[in-house]
Design a protein around this motif. Structure first.
Motif, PDB file in Angstrom:
ATOM      1  N   THR A  18     -27.494 -31.769  18.641  1.00  0.00           N
ATOM      2  CA  THR A  18     -27.057 -30.728  19.564  1.00  0.00           C
ATOM      3  C   THR A  18     -26.069 -31.273  20.583  1.00  0.00           C
ATOM      4  O   THR A  18     -25.109 -30.588  20.974  1.00  0.00           O
ATOM      5  CB  THR A  18     -28.266 -30.118  20.288  1.00  0.00           C
ATOM      6  OG1 THR A  18     -29.160 -29.553  19.319  1.00  0.00           O
ATOM      7  CG2 THR A  18     -27.839 -29.035  21.264  1.00  0.00           C
ATOM      8  N   GLU A  19     -26.286 -32.515  21.025  1.00  0.00           N
ATOM      9  CA  GLU A  19     -25.419 -33.114  22.037  1.00  0.00           C
ATOM     10  C   GLU A  19     -24.218 -33.827  21.434  1.00  0.00           C
ATOM     11  O   GLU A  19     -23.300 -34.221  22.164  1.00  0.00           O
ATOM     12  CB  GLU A  19     -26.229 -34.107  22.885  1.00  0.00           C
ATOM     13  CG  GLU A  19     -27.339 -33.453  23.691  1.00  0.00           C
ATOM     14  CD  GLU A  19     -28.095 -34.442  24.542  1.00  0.00           C
ATOM     15  OE1 GLU A  19     -27.809 -35.656  24.433  1.00  0.00           O
ATOM     16  OE2 GLU A  19     -28.961 -34.012  25.325  1.00  0.00           O
ATOM     17  N   ALA A  20     -24.203 -34.011  20.116  1.00  0.00           N
ATOM     18  CA  ALA A  20     -23.102 -34.719  19.459  1.00  0.00           C
ATOM     19  C   ALA A  20     -21.939 -33.769  19.169  1.00  0.00           C
ATOM     20  O   ALA A  20     -22.008 -32.562  19.434  1.00  0.00           O
ATOM     21  CB  ALA A  20     -23.603 -35.364  18.172  1.00  0.00           C
ATOM     22  N   ARG A  21     -20.888 -34.319  18.610  1.00  0.00           N
ATOM     23  CA  ARG A  21     -19.740 -33.506  18.218  1.00  0.00           C
ATOM     24  C   ARG A  21     -20.132 -32.576  17.081  1.00  0.00           C
ATOM     25  O   ARG A  21     -21.094 -32.798  16.357  1.00  0.00           O
ATOM     26  CB  ARG A  21     -18.585 -34.406  17.764  1.00  0.00           C
ATOM     27  CG  ARG A  21     -18.006 -35.266  18.857  1.00  0.00           C
ATOM     28  CD  ARG A  21     -16.950 -36.197  18.281  1.00  0.00           C
ATOM     29  NE  ARG A  21     -15.890 -35.471  17.595  1.00  0.00           N
ATOM     30  CZ  ARG A  21     -14.916 -36.047  16.900  1.00  0.00           C
ATOM     31  NH1 ARG A  21     -14.872 -37.365  16.799  1.00  0.00           N
ATOM     32  NH2 ARG A  21     -13.985 -35.321  16.316  1.00  0.00           N
ATOM     33  N   ARG A  22     -19.351 -31.507  16.933  1.00  0.00           N
ATOM     34  CA  ARG A  22     -19.618 -30.574  15.838  1.00  0.00           C
ATOM     35  C   ARG A  22     -19.538 -31.299  14.488  1.00  0.00           C
ATOM     36  O   ARG A  22     -18.645 -32.107  14.250  1.00  0.00           O
ATOM     37  CB  ARG A  22     -18.605 -29.433  15.840  1.00  0.00           C
ATOM     38  CG  ARG A  22     -18.849 -28.386  16.917  1.00  0.00           C
ATOM     39  CD  ARG A  22     -17.972 -27.171  16.651  1.00  0.00           C
ATOM     40  NE  ARG A  22     -18.225 -26.127  17.628  1.00  0.00           N
ATOM     41  CZ  ARG A  22     -17.514 -25.951  18.738  1.00  0.00           C
ATOM     42  NH1 ARG A  22     -16.510 -26.780  19.005  1.00  0.00           N
ATOM     43  NH2 ARG A  22     -17.795 -24.969  19.570  1.00  0.00           N
ATOM     44  N   TYR A  23     -20.445 -30.961  13.610  1.00  0.00           N
ATOM     45  CA  TYR A  23     -20.436 -31.528  12.263  1.00  0.00           C
ATOM     46  C   TYR A  23     -19.320 -30.890  11.432  1.00  0.00           C
ATOM     47  O   TYR A  23     -18.690 -31.544  10.606  1.00  0.00           O
ATOM     48  CB  TYR A  23     -21.792 -31.277  11.605  1.00  0.00           C
ATOM     49  CG  TYR A  23     -21.862 -31.647  10.142  1.00  0.00           C
ATOM     50  CD1 TYR A  23     -21.991 -32.972   9.746  1.00  0.00           C
ATOM     51  CD2 TYR A  23     -21.813 -30.666   9.151  1.00  0.00           C
ATOM     52  CE1 TYR A  23     -22.064 -33.313   8.408  1.00  0.00           C
ATOM     53  CE2 TYR A  23     -21.887 -30.995   7.811  1.00  0.00           C
ATOM     54  CZ  TYR A  23     -22.013 -32.325   7.448  1.00  0.00           C
ATOM     55  OH  TYR A  23     -22.089 -32.658   6.120  1.00  0.00           O
TER      56      TYR A  23
END
Length: 413
Positions: free
Chosen positions: A378-383
């Protein structure tokens, strides 16, 4: 170090005394701890909160809540978040994540029940839980079980989930005085915001059609919708469950699982060459070239390994289903398979236990791992980019536009 002057200590203290606040000590500790964390976060950013400065290297991004157990009672701290990277007050809090708590709980339960191995006994000592009591284990498990249950039963309202991965892992558990194998079913999806998300987890006695059908129907009941492509192995029960519970969704055979099956058809010495050859099928830039390369690889294998060639030719439609989607998403699907990496992380944690004392312990540990992974995603970059997802949802089916084809209308609704 920058100093947070947002709190007037003298004024605040006088206000609390005047109000006869019974939890004065707890509020004092909370205020002081949060002021110190805020000052440290400002120092990392290179400027005070809200201050314009040429020396600023980062920015604040709200707060996350964290309970802190003290002699004055449990205090709910607001820990600063950063836009780039992460901040955690190591000097104040012990970094123990949910999965680590779950692991301690499971291992301690095994230890108390007398079913642990020597390796688990050594691990118990290393974790420092040699003298843990049954009541402590029970309390720890109660908190974790409530969190995992809420996570497993939450509404899937971040859809449509255009792409979904499904897989099962085998775990050993003690039941009825003997050790048996059970199967952990896991589903992962890409939500409407382009982030990966764990959709569900369940433990079944057998990886059969009934278990998979109940699992997928449970996901649909919780809100799973908009699925256009499901990627999994070729387990018959799973494939049939996908067709029954997710009508209109295409099925893509996982190339990692398939390659393992294919390599059993050739000698060990030839496996690296065959694996490299098959991977070239998925590296082509256009759908026509993917199909053409598949034919060339089959032809190359026919002379030396006819069984492998026949196996690959038979799996053509299952392996090449992805070509019905925009080519921009192919590399993302194949280069960063979330399910395979997730399986490795689950096995890394569960291998420590070896044999679980009961099924609840499996759900507790695996569920905690999946909760943590979802938080990180959720906190990472978009997949996957939003424009790619939009193209996938509006893809042509049979040469018709979405407005003309009722099947596509149902899928993209």
């Amino acid at each position: 170090m920058a100093v947070d002057n947002s709190v007037d200590p003298a004024g605040w203290f006088a206000e609390q005394i005047g109000a006869c606040e019974p939890d004065l000590l707890r509020k004092m500790v909370k205020t002081m701890a949060e002021a110190l964390m805020s000052a440290e976060a400002d120092a990392i950013c290179g400027a005070d909160y809200g201050q314009r400065s040429d020396g600023r290297v980062n920015r604040r991004n709200g707060y996350r809540e964290r309970d802190w157990d003290t002699r004055a009672g449990t205090i709910e701290l607001a820990i600063p978040k950063l836009r780039s990277g992460s901040y955690f007050p190591e000097w104040l809090l012990e970094r123990r994540r949910r999965a680590e708590q779950a692991l301690i709980s499971v291992v301690a339960t095994s230890y108390l029940l007398g079913v642990s191995t020597r390796r688990v006994d050594k691990l118990v000592d290393q974790l420092g839980i040699k003298g843990i009591s049954k009541s402590q284990v029970s309390e720890m498990s109660k908190v974790l079980d409530a969190q995992v249950t809420a996570f497993r039963n939450r509404a899937l309202d971040a859809g449509p989930y255009t792409f979904v991965w499904m897989d099962a892992l085998t775990q050993k558990v003690r039941e009825g005085g003997r050790t048996v194998n059970v199967h952990v079913l896991v589903a992962t999806g890409v939500n409407a915001d382009g982030h990966r998300e764990i959709l569900g987890v369940e433990v079944t006695s057998a990886e059969d059609g009934a278990g998979w059908l109940a699992f997928v129907r449970g996901l649909v009941a919780r809100g799973l919708s908009g699925v256009q492509l499901v990627i999994s192995d070729a387990h018959r029960g799973l494939v049939e469950a996908i067709a029954a519970a997710l009508p209109g969704a295409a099925w893509q055979r996982c190339r990692t699982h398939y390659l393992r099956n294919l390599l059993t058809k050739v000698p060990k010495s030839a496996q690296p060459w065959v694996a490299t050859l098959v991977r070239t099928i998925f590296d082509q830039p256009a759908a026509e070239e993917v199909h053409a390369q598949h034919g060339r690889v089959v032809a190359s294998l026919e002379a030396k390994y006819p069984d492998a060639a026949a196996h690959l030719d038979e799996a053509r439609d299952d392996l090449l289903a992805f070509t019905g989607f925009p080519r921009e998403i192919w590399r993302q699907i194949w280069s960063n398979n979330p399910q395979e990496r997730l399986n490795k992380e689950i096995r890394r944690r569960t291998d420590v236990v070896g044999i679980f004392p009961d099924r609840a312990a499996i759900i507790r540990l695996v569920g905690a791992v999946l909760m943590e992974q979802t938080d990180e995603w959720t906190e990472a970059r978009r997949y996957m980019g939003l424009e790619f997802l939009a193209k996938a949802r509006l893809r042509l089916v049979g040469g018709e536009t979405p407005d003309e084809n009722p099947t596509t209308q149902a899928i993209t609704a």
